[in-house]
Design a protein around this motif. Sequence first.
Motif, PDB file in Angstrom:
ATOM      1  N   PHE A 102       1.408  -1.120  -5.436  1.00 36.66           N
ATOM      2  CA  PHE A 102       0.986  -1.122  -6.979  1.00 36.66           C
ATOM      3  C   PHE A 102       0.412  -2.243  -7.415  1.00 36.66           C
ATOM      4  N   ASN A 103      -0.833  -2.398  -8.234  1.00 35.28           N
ATOM      5  CA  ASN A 103      -1.428  -3.589  -8.309  1.00 35.28           C
ATOM      6  C   ASN A 103      -2.212  -3.500  -9.704  1.00 35.28           C
ATOM      7  N   ASN A 104      -1.930  -4.499 -10.483  1.00 35.22           N
ATOM      8  CA  ASN A 104      -2.670  -4.779 -11.791  1.00 35.22           C
ATOM      9  C   ASN A 104      -4.000  -5.502 -11.935  1.00 35.22           C
ATOM     10  N   ALA A 105      -4.554  -5.646 -10.754  1.00 35.28           N
ATOM     11  CA  ALA A 105      -5.901  -6.416 -10.752  1.00 35.28           C
ATOM     12  C   ALA A 105      -7.010  -5.884 -10.967  1.00 35.28           C
ATOM     13  N   ASP A 106      -8.429  -6.464 -11.362  1.00 36.40           N
ATOM     14  CA  ASP A 106      -9.421  -5.581 -11.472  1.00 36.40           C
ATOM     15  C   ASP A 106      -9.829  -5.086 -10.078  1.00 36.40           C
ATOM     16  N   ILE A 107     -10.487  -3.862 -10.365  1.00 43.27           N
ATOM     17  CA  ILE A 107     -11.123  -3.250  -9.099  1.00 43.27           C
ATOM     18  C   ILE A 107     -12.634  -3.657  -9.077  1.00 43.27           C
ATOM     19  N   ASN A 112      -5.571  -3.090  -4.001  1.00 44.99           N
ATOM     20  CA  ASN A 112      -5.814  -1.837  -4.604  1.00 44.99           C
ATOM     21  C   ASN A 112      -4.185  -1.312  -4.806  1.00 44.99           C
ATOM     22  N   SER A 113      -3.954  -0.411  -6.090  1.00 49.15           N
ATOM     23  CA  SER A 113      -2.676   0.413  -5.986  1.00 49.15           C
ATOM     24  C   SER A 113      -3.068   1.530  -5.214  1.00 49.15           C
ATOM     25  N   GLY A 114      -2.088   2.200  -4.536  1.00 49.35           N
ATOM     26  CA  GLY A 114      -2.237   3.333  -3.576  1.00 49.35           C
ATOM     27  C   GLY A 114      -1.210   3.314  -2.484  1.00 49.35           C
ATOM     28  N   PHE A 115      -1.790   4.279  -1.377  1.00 49.42           N
ATOM     29  CA  PHE A 115      -0.891   4.317  -0.477  1.00 49.42           C
ATOM     30  C   PHE A 115      -1.420   4.671   0.753  1.00 49.42           C
ATOM     31  N   LEU A 130      13.489   1.581  13.442  1.00 53.68           N
ATOM     32  CA  LEU A 130      13.024   1.533  11.904  1.00 53.68           C
ATOM     33  C   LEU A 130      13.143   0.050  11.378  1.00 53.68           C
ATOM     34  N   MET A 131      12.306  -0.277  10.571  1.00 53.19           N
ATOM     35  CA  MET A 131      11.840  -1.712  10.041  1.00 53.19           C
ATOM     36  C   MET A 131      11.324  -1.173   8.613  1.00 53.19           C
ATOM     37  N   LEU A 132      12.036  -2.119   7.353  1.00 52.48           N
ATOM     38  CA  LEU A 132      11.290  -2.025   6.049  1.00 52.48           C
ATOM     39  C   LEU A 132      10.891  -3.465   5.911  1.00 52.48           C
ATOM     40  N   ARG A 133       9.709  -3.272   5.002  1.00 56.24           N
ATOM     41  CA  ARG A 133       9.280  -4.760   4.595  1.00 56.24           C
ATOM     42  C   ARG A 133       8.585  -4.644   2.959  1.00 56.24           C
ATOM     43  N   VAL A 134       9.116  -5.600   2.205  1.00 56.93           N
ATOM     44  CA  VAL A 134       8.789  -5.713   0.887  1.00 56.93           C
ATOM     45  C   VAL A 134       7.669  -7.004   0.842  1.00 56.93           C
ATOM     46  N   SER A 135       6.917  -6.883   0.044  1.00 54.22           N
ATOM     47  CA  SER A 135       5.455  -7.715  -0.153  1.00 54.22           C
ATOM     48  C   SER A 135       5.108  -8.008  -1.654  1.00 54.22           C
ATOM     49  N   GLY A 136       4.664  -9.131  -1.738  1.00 56.43           N
ATOM     50  CA  GLY A 136       4.378  -9.468  -3.164  1.00 56.43           C
ATOM     51  C   GLY A 136       3.070 -10.055  -3.368  1.00 56.43           C
ATOM     52  N   GLY A 151       1.259  -7.701  -8.278  1.00 54.63           N
ATOM     53  CA  GLY A 151       1.762  -6.329  -7.746  1.00 54.63           C
ATOM     54  C   GLY A 151       2.575  -6.578  -6.477  1.00 54.63           C
ATOM     55  N   GLY A 152       3.115  -5.660  -5.602  1.00 54.21           N
ATOM     56  CA  GLY A 152       3.491  -5.564  -4.387  1.00 54.21           C
ATOM     57  C   GLY A 152       3.560  -4.396  -3.831  1.00 54.21           C
ATOM     58  N   SER A 153       4.303  -4.428  -2.684  1.00 49.14           N
ATOM     59  CA  SER A 153       4.066  -3.047  -1.727  1.00 49.14           C
ATOM     60  C   SER A 153       5.337  -2.913  -1.002  1.00 49.14           C
ATOM     61  N   LEU A 154       5.761  -1.732  -0.650  1.00 48.11           N
ATOM     62  CA  LEU A 154       6.733  -1.347   0.148  1.00 48.11           C
ATOM     63  C   LEU A 154       6.238  -0.663   1.672  1.00 48.11           C
ATOM     64  N   TYR A 155       6.475  -1.311   2.558  1.00 49.33           N
ATOM     65  CA  TYR A 155       6.186  -0.853   3.838  1.00 49.33           C
ATOM     66  C   TYR A 155       7.333  -0.297   4.660  1.00 49.33           C
ATOM     67  N   ALA A 156       7.010   0.695   5.588  1.00 53.67           N
ATOM     68  CA  ALA A 156       7.883   1.340   6.462  1.00 53.67           C
ATOM     69  C   ALA A 156       7.448   1.508   7.783  1.00 53.67           C
TER      70      ALA A 156
END
Length: 277
Positions: free
Chosen positions: A120-125, A136-139, A69-75, A91-96
């Motif tokens: 999660f992201n607050n930029a324009d689409i 994009n925000s999403g999963f 198992l590995m975890l990653r946090v990105s900005g 924004g940023g993301s959490l990856y596993a």
Amino acid sequence: MRAVFISIFILVTYAVRAQELFVVTEPASNVPAGSVGIKLGESLMKEQYKEGYNYHMMPEITWGVDKNLMLRVSGFISNRNSTSSELKTEGGSLYAKYRFLSTDDLHSHFRMAAFGRYSFNNADIHQEEIETMGHNSGFEFGMVATQLIQKVAISSSVSVEKALDNKPDYPFPDTQSDVAFNYTLSVGKLMYPKRYSDYKQTNINFMLEFMGQTLTENQRSFLDIVPSVQFILNSQARIDLAYKQELYSSMLRSAPNGFYLNLQYTFFSLRGNQKND
């Protein structure tokens, strides 16, 4: 296009000697257990519909929880939503990633892993392409398989990606597909050294990676190729240089072509854990 893709794959996989360290895709192997990696990823992409380039900076921290198992946090930081060259945090993301299958032979091994990301992201689409790493925000959920034979590494992944509203100001457009199917193929070649004498030797690797996406609602798609060179210093530091070129696209993409620069350093908990298994 399919024939060209298959021909390149066959030619490259026939001749390569590689490590499982790719530049823009993720193999099934994890970082060593107990290690912490820090990475600064940068990209400079040429705008297609206006003058200039957009710059993205993505700092990351990766933790090897255990061997499976590995975890990653990105900005996410860029100048995309700025009228000047000012950088803004978007924004940023959490990856596993969880490795659920591992088979080992004398001169080969095979790995399979499942992975997931929430962003999660607050930029324009601004495009049809769905990209939860920076736009994009999403999963995203998927699986990746990596085969290593006599230092020849071939890795491929498939995933499903769902885009959400980029809150607070940018709801996802009703006229666009918000679900995509992603697929990747990565191959590499160890250029130097020909023989190892100790772990402090500098490694120079050549990578060739393919990334594609198909939108589920309208079947629009793209395929990119990413050649790159990678330097590994003292078995801990990495420098990646890559260029992404669009091979084919039937969807709107604002800046598909450009350069990557990644700087990464891994802190090992134990000297004996340096092998990425």
